[in-house]
Design a protein around this motif. Sequence first.
Motif, PDB file in Angstrom:
ATOM      1  N   UNK A 256      -4.870   6.699  -1.206  1.00 37.48           N
ATOM      2  CA  UNK A 256      -4.106   5.487  -0.936  1.00 37.48           C
ATOM      3  C   UNK A 256      -4.291   4.518  -2.090  1.00 37.48           C
ATOM      4  N   UNK A 257      -3.214   3.880  -2.470  1.00 34.61           N
ATOM      5  CA  UNK A 257      -3.242   2.926  -3.570  1.00 34.61           C
ATOM      6  C   UNK A 257      -2.925   1.539  -3.020  1.00 34.61           C
ATOM      7  N   UNK A 258      -3.811   0.584  -3.308  1.00 32.60           N
ATOM      8  CA  UNK A 258      -3.530  -0.802  -2.942  1.00 32.60           C
ATOM      9  C   UNK A 258      -2.714  -1.438  -4.053  1.00 32.60           C
ATOM     10  N   UNK A 259      -1.745  -2.228  -3.672  1.00 34.15           N
ATOM     11  CA  UNK A 259      -0.982  -2.975  -4.658  1.00 34.15           C
ATOM     12  C   UNK A 259      -1.817  -4.167  -5.122  1.00 34.15           C
TER      13      UNK A 259
ATOM     14  N   UNK B  63       0.847  -1.156   0.000  1.00 36.80           N
ATOM     15  CA  UNK B  63       0.000   0.000   0.000  1.00 36.80           C
ATOM     16  C   UNK B  63       0.896   1.223   0.000  1.00 36.80           C
ATOM     17  N   UNK B  64       0.472   2.214  -0.729  1.00 35.39           N
ATOM     18  CA  UNK B  64       1.220   3.468  -0.737  1.00 35.39           C
ATOM     19  C   UNK B  64       0.243   4.634  -0.576  1.00 35.39           C
ATOM     20  N   UNK B  65       0.755   5.717  -0.047  1.00 32.88           N
ATOM     21  CA  UNK B  65      -0.075   6.893   0.237  1.00 32.88           C
ATOM     22  C   UNK B  65       0.460   8.094  -0.543  1.00 32.88           C
ATOM     23  N   UNK B  66      -0.463   8.963  -0.936  1.00 31.40           N
ATOM     24  CA  UNK B  66      -0.073  10.203  -1.594  1.00 31.40           C
ATOM     25  C   UNK B  66      -1.080  11.278  -1.222  1.00 31.40           C
TER      26      UNK B  66
ATOM     27  N   UNK C 266      -5.391  -6.603   0.029  1.00 32.98           N
ATOM     28  CA  UNK C 266      -6.834  -6.530   0.260  1.00 32.98           C
ATOM     29  C   UNK C 266      -7.089  -5.468   1.320  1.00 32.98           C
ATOM     30  N   UNK C 267      -8.306  -4.899   1.299  1.00 35.01           N
ATOM     31  CA  UNK C 267      -8.637  -3.864   2.285  1.00 35.01           C
ATOM     32  C   UNK C 267     -10.144  -3.751   2.453  1.00 35.01           C
ATOM     33  N   UNK C 268     -10.539  -3.371   3.654  1.00 34.81           N
ATOM     34  CA  UNK C 268     -11.916  -2.969   3.915  1.00 34.81           C
ATOM     35  C   UNK C 268     -11.879  -1.451   4.032  1.00 34.81           C
ATOM     36  N   UNK C 269     -12.744  -0.777   3.287  1.00 30.81           N
ATOM     37  CA  UNK C 269     -12.773   0.684   3.271  1.00 30.81           C
ATOM     38  C   UNK C 269     -14.127   1.149   3.785  1.00 30.81           C
ATOM     39  N   UNK C 270     -14.106   2.036   4.764  1.00 32.81           N
ATOM     40  CA  UNK C 270     -15.311   2.620   5.337  1.00 32.81           C
ATOM     41  C   UNK C 270     -15.360   4.084   4.926  1.00 32.81           C
TER      42      UNK C 270
END
Length: 71
Positions: free
Chosen positions: A8-11, A1-4, A15-19
């Motif tokens: 945020x960008x998932x590679x 994962x990277x942030x800007x 996997x991610x849960x986003x609220x």
Amino acid sequence: MSHSDTGTVLHADEAAVVLDRAGHYQLYIPDQPDSREVSDRLLALTAVFIRLDQDPEFFQEQIEWMESHKG
């Protein structure tokens, strides 16, 4: 994962849960070829996500458990 500054960008293998601010959540899982075995951790994350969405008692149990474990 990277942030800007734009988010945020998932590679491709994450996997991610986003609220969101409205309280809606989504599960993002990586595309996998049919021949690749799904990890137990991804299966567990998916199972919890589905139960939170479809089982109000399970949802409430999780809230109560978290409330009882606040530091």
